[in-house]
Scaffold this motif. Sequence first.
Motif, PDB file in Angstrom:
ATOM      1  N   GLY A  53       0.809  -1.201   0.000  1.00  0.00           N
ATOM      2  CA  GLY A  53       0.000   0.000   0.000  1.00  0.00           C
ATOM      3  C   GLY A  53       0.845   1.254   0.000  1.00  0.00           C
ATOM      4  O   GLY A  53       0.643   2.159  -0.822  1.00  0.00           O
ATOM      5  N   LEU A  54       1.828   1.316   0.901  1.00  0.00           N
ATOM      6  CA  LEU A  54       2.713   2.472   0.962  1.00  0.00           C
ATOM      7  C   LEU A  54       3.572   2.587  -0.293  1.00  0.00           C
ATOM      8  O   LEU A  54       3.778   3.687  -0.824  1.00  0.00           O
ATOM      9  N   PHE A  55       4.053   1.462  -0.785  1.00  0.00           N
ATOM     10  CA  PHE A  55       4.902   1.479  -1.978  1.00  0.00           C
ATOM     11  C   PHE A  55       4.115   1.923  -3.205  1.00  0.00           C
ATOM     12  O   PHE A  55       4.613   2.702  -4.034  1.00  0.00           O
ATOM     13  N   SER A  56       2.880   1.443  -3.348  1.00  0.00           N
ATOM     14  CA  SER A  56       2.067   1.821  -4.514  1.00  0.00           C
ATOM     15  C   SER A  56       1.711   3.297  -4.475  1.00  0.00           C
ATOM     16  O   SER A  56       1.687   3.965  -5.520  1.00  0.00           O
ATOM     17  N   ARG A  57       1.461   3.818  -3.284  1.00  0.00           N
ATOM     18  CA  ARG A  57       1.163   5.252  -3.189  1.00  0.00           C
ATOM     19  C   ARG A  57       2.387   6.091  -3.524  1.00  0.00           C
ATOM     20  O   ARG A  57       2.270   7.149  -4.159  1.00  0.00           O
ATOM     21  N   LEU A  58       3.557   5.623  -3.100  1.00  0.00           N
ATOM     22  CA  LEU A  58       4.786   6.340  -3.439  1.00  0.00           C
ATOM     23  C   LEU A  58       5.037   6.315  -4.940  1.00  0.00           C
ATOM     24  O   LEU A  58       5.434   7.332  -5.535  1.00  0.00           O
ATOM     25  N   VAL A  59       4.780   5.171  -5.562  1.00  0.00           N
ATOM     26  CA  VAL A  59       4.940   5.072  -7.019  1.00  0.00           C
ATOM     27  C   VAL A  59       3.951   5.984  -7.730  1.00  0.00           C
ATOM     28  O   VAL A  59       4.286   6.634  -8.742  1.00  0.00           O
ATOM     29  N   THR A  60       2.730   6.072  -7.205  1.00  0.00           N
ATOM     30  CA  THR A  60       1.719   6.939  -7.811  1.00  0.00           C
ATOM     31  C   THR A  60       2.141   8.396  -7.747  1.00  0.00           C
ATOM     32  O   THR A  60       2.011   9.147  -8.730  1.00  0.00           O
ATOM     33  N   LEU A  61       2.683   8.827  -6.606  1.00  0.00           N
ATOM     34  CA  LEU A  61       3.121  10.212  -6.472  1.00  0.00           C
ATOM     35  C   LEU A  61       4.327  10.513  -7.358  1.00  0.00           C
ATOM     36  O   LEU A  61       4.407  11.579  -7.980  1.00  0.00           O
ATOM     37  N   LEU A  62       5.258   9.569  -7.416  1.00  0.00           N
ATOM     38  CA  LEU A  62       6.438   9.793  -8.250  1.00  0.00           C
ATOM     39  C   LEU A  62       6.098   9.805  -9.736  1.00  0.00           C
ATOM     40  O   LEU A  62       6.763  10.495 -10.522  1.00  0.00           O
ATOM     41  N   SER A  63       5.072   9.068 -10.133  1.00  0.00           N
ATOM     42  CA  SER A  63       4.708   9.035 -11.547  1.00  0.00           C
ATOM     43  C   SER A  63       4.158  10.378 -12.017  1.00  0.00           C
ATOM     44  O   SER A  63       4.183  10.669 -13.218  1.00  0.00           O
ATOM     45  N   LEU A  64       3.673  11.203 -11.094  1.00  0.00           N
ATOM     46  CA  LEU A  64       3.125  12.498 -11.486  1.00  0.00           C
ATOM     47  C   LEU A  64       4.208  13.446 -11.979  1.00  0.00           C
ATOM     48  O   LEU A  64       3.933  14.340 -12.787  1.00  0.00           O
ATOM     49  N   PHE A  65       5.440  13.273 -11.480  1.00  0.00           N
ATOM     50  CA  PHE A  65       6.513  14.179 -11.867  1.00  0.00           C
ATOM     51  C   PHE A  65       7.096  13.835 -13.240  1.00  0.00           C
ATOM     52  O   PHE A  65       7.937  14.574 -13.742  1.00  0.00           O
ATOM     53  N   THR A  66       6.660  12.729 -13.822  1.00  0.00           N
ATOM     54  CA  THR A  66       7.057  12.395 -15.195  1.00  0.00           C
ATOM     55  C   THR A  66       5.998  12.807 -16.208  1.00  0.00           C
ATOM     56  O   THR A  66       6.128  12.498 -17.387  1.00  0.00           O
ATOM     57  N   LEU A  67       4.971  13.502 -15.745  1.00  0.00           N
ATOM     58  CA  LEU A  67       3.852  13.878 -16.596  1.00  0.00           C
ATOM     59  C   LEU A  67       3.890  15.374 -16.873  1.00  0.00           C
ATOM     60  O   LEU A  67       4.225  16.174 -15.994  1.00  0.00           O
ATOM     61  N   ASN A  68       3.576  15.738 -18.088  1.00  0.00           N
ATOM     62  CA  ASN A  68       3.424  17.148 -18.437  1.00  0.00           C
ATOM     63  C   ASN A  68       1.956  17.525 -18.269  1.00  0.00           C
ATOM     64  O   ASN A  68       1.124  17.197 -19.129  1.00  0.00           O
ATOM     65  N   PRO A  69       1.590  18.210 -17.176  1.00  0.00           N
ATOM     66  CA  PRO A  69       0.168  18.489 -16.941  1.00  0.00           C
ATOM     67  C   PRO A  69      -0.433  19.501 -17.899  1.00  0.00           C
ATOM     68  O   PRO A  69      -1.653  19.643 -17.954  1.00  0.00           O
ATOM     69  N   PHE A  70       0.407  20.216 -18.652  1.00  0.00           N
ATOM     70  CA  PHE A  70      -0.095  21.261 -19.535  1.00  0.00           C
ATOM     71  C   PHE A  70      -0.101  20.828 -21.001  1.00  0.00           C
ATOM     72  O   PHE A  70      -0.229  21.666 -21.891  1.00  0.00           O
ATOM     73  N   SER A  71       0.024  19.530 -21.253  1.00  0.00           N
ATOM     74  CA  SER A  71       0.111  19.056 -22.636  1.00  0.00           C
ATOM     75  C   SER A  71      -1.217  19.194 -23.377  1.00  0.00           C
ATOM     76  O   SER A  71      -1.234  19.347 -24.597  1.00  0.00           O
ATOM     77  N   LYS A  72      -2.340  19.144 -22.660  1.00  0.00           N
ATOM     78  CA  LYS A  72      -3.644  19.208 -23.306  1.00  0.00           C
ATOM     79  C   LYS A  72      -4.282  20.590 -23.220  1.00  0.00           C
ATOM     80  O   LYS A  72      -5.425  20.770 -23.634  1.00  0.00           O
ATOM     81  N   LEU A  73      -3.555  21.565 -22.686  1.00  0.00           N
ATOM     82  CA  LEU A  73      -4.120  22.914 -22.551  1.00  0.00           C
ATOM     83  C   LEU A  73      -4.194  23.603 -23.912  1.00  0.00           C
ATOM     84  O   LEU A  73      -3.297  23.474 -24.738  1.00  0.00           O
ATOM     85  N   THR A  74      -5.258  24.348 -24.115  1.00  0.00           N
ATOM     86  CA  THR A  74      -5.432  25.162 -25.310  1.00  0.00           C
ATOM     87  C   THR A  74      -5.823  26.575 -24.890  1.00  0.00           C
ATOM     88  O   THR A  74      -6.102  26.837 -23.712  1.00  0.00           O
ATOM     89  N   ALA A  75      -5.843  27.462 -25.858  1.00  0.00           N
ATOM     90  CA  ALA A  75      -6.224  28.846 -25.556  1.00  0.00           C
ATOM     91  C   ALA A  75      -7.681  28.947 -25.121  1.00  0.00           C
ATOM     92  O   ALA A  75      -8.049  29.859 -24.355  1.00  0.00           O
ATOM     93  N   GLU A  76      -8.524  28.021 -25.554  1.00  0.00           N
ATOM     94  CA  GLU A  76      -9.932  28.055 -25.176  1.00  0.00           C
ATOM     95  C   GLU A  76     -10.132  27.764 -23.693  1.00  0.00           C
ATOM     96  O   GLU A  76     -11.148  28.170 -23.126  1.00  0.00           O
ATOM     97  N   ASP A  77      -9.190  27.047 -23.073  1.00  0.00           N
ATOM     98  CA  ASP A  77      -9.323  26.741 -21.651  1.00  0.00           C
ATOM     99  C   ASP A  77      -9.204  27.993 -20.787  1.00  0.00           C
ATOM    100  O   ASP A  77      -9.697  28.010 -19.654  1.00  0.00           O
ATOM    101  N   PHE A  78      -8.526  29.023 -21.303  1.00  0.00           N
ATOM    102  CA  PHE A  78      -8.378  30.267 -20.559  1.00  0.00           C
ATOM    103  C   PHE A  78      -9.406  31.312 -20.975  1.00  0.00           C
ATOM    104  O   PHE A  78      -9.466  32.383 -20.367  1.00  0.00           O
ATOM    105  N   ALA A  79     -10.192  31.016 -22.002  1.00  0.00           N
ATOM    106  CA  ALA A  79     -11.146  31.999 -22.508  1.00  0.00           C
ATOM    107  C   ALA A  79     -12.511  31.898 -21.837  1.00  0.00           C
ATOM    108  O   ALA A  79     -13.297  32.843 -21.918  1.00  0.00           O
ATOM    109  N   GLY A  80     -12.801  30.784 -21.188  1.00  0.00           N
ATOM    110  CA  GLY A  80     -14.108  30.610 -20.564  1.00  0.00           C
ATOM    111  C   GLY A  80     -14.208  31.302 -19.212  1.00  0.00           C
ATOM    112  O   GLY A  80     -13.333  32.070 -18.795  1.00  0.00           O
ATOM    113  N   ASP A  81     -15.291  31.027 -18.528  1.00  0.00           N
ATOM    114  CA  ASP A  81     -15.508  31.589 -17.200  1.00  0.00           C
ATOM    115  C   ASP A  81     -14.665  30.846 -16.171  1.00  0.00           C
ATOM    116  O   ASP A  81     -14.385  29.654 -16.308  1.00  0.00           O
TER     117      ASP A  81
END
Length: 224
Positions: A53-81
Amino acid sequence: MVFSANPFALSVPEPAFESWLRDTGYLEVLDHRTSAAASAAATSNSAPIPTTGLFSRLVTLLSLFTLNPFSKLTAEDFAGDTPSWSRSFIGFCGSYSFPSSPSQARFRVLENVKRYARNYAFLFIVFFACALYKMPLALVGLISCLALWDFFKYCSDRWGLDQYPLIRQCLLRIAQCATAVILIFSNVQMALFCALSVGYAGVILHAAFRKLTPVKPPSSSRSR
């Protein structure tokens, strides 16, 4: 008793069904599906590894730092409310849960960053302002750079430097060099680095732990 297969039954492949859920906005259903699939895979293992359980949670947290969270962002995401800070962005205690798998964490991050792009941008501005408040020299340097470029624009319009492209280009290079010197000696890059680090960590943690909820609550209209 054995039932025969219904020839009129509609069989939809899993990728097509998930694509339909994504396009129609039922992201919370996909969130529950990934969580249920991860829990089923965990219970199917007959010989679990100790402290998995502890190891899987650590792996889950570490996997986030290999991800580009802004890869799917577009200009329309900032144009809405901007989504509501209290009900939508922060939510309630039940709006958060630890991601059950790295795939669910990545899915939440990508979708929540698109949904709350304006909220995250405002938080970055707040973090950058706080960093400048703690570093007065950097604040003075940034204001000096803004004043320098405003003075350059004023002189360009006043003297009509557009008619003398060579002189304007030389003055532009001088202003760029002066800006770089001011930013380096006033340590503005350190304030920007601190704001980016804190903002990136905040975005990753909030987006990974925030459950995917319906964008708009279902209308409870009653027939009269």
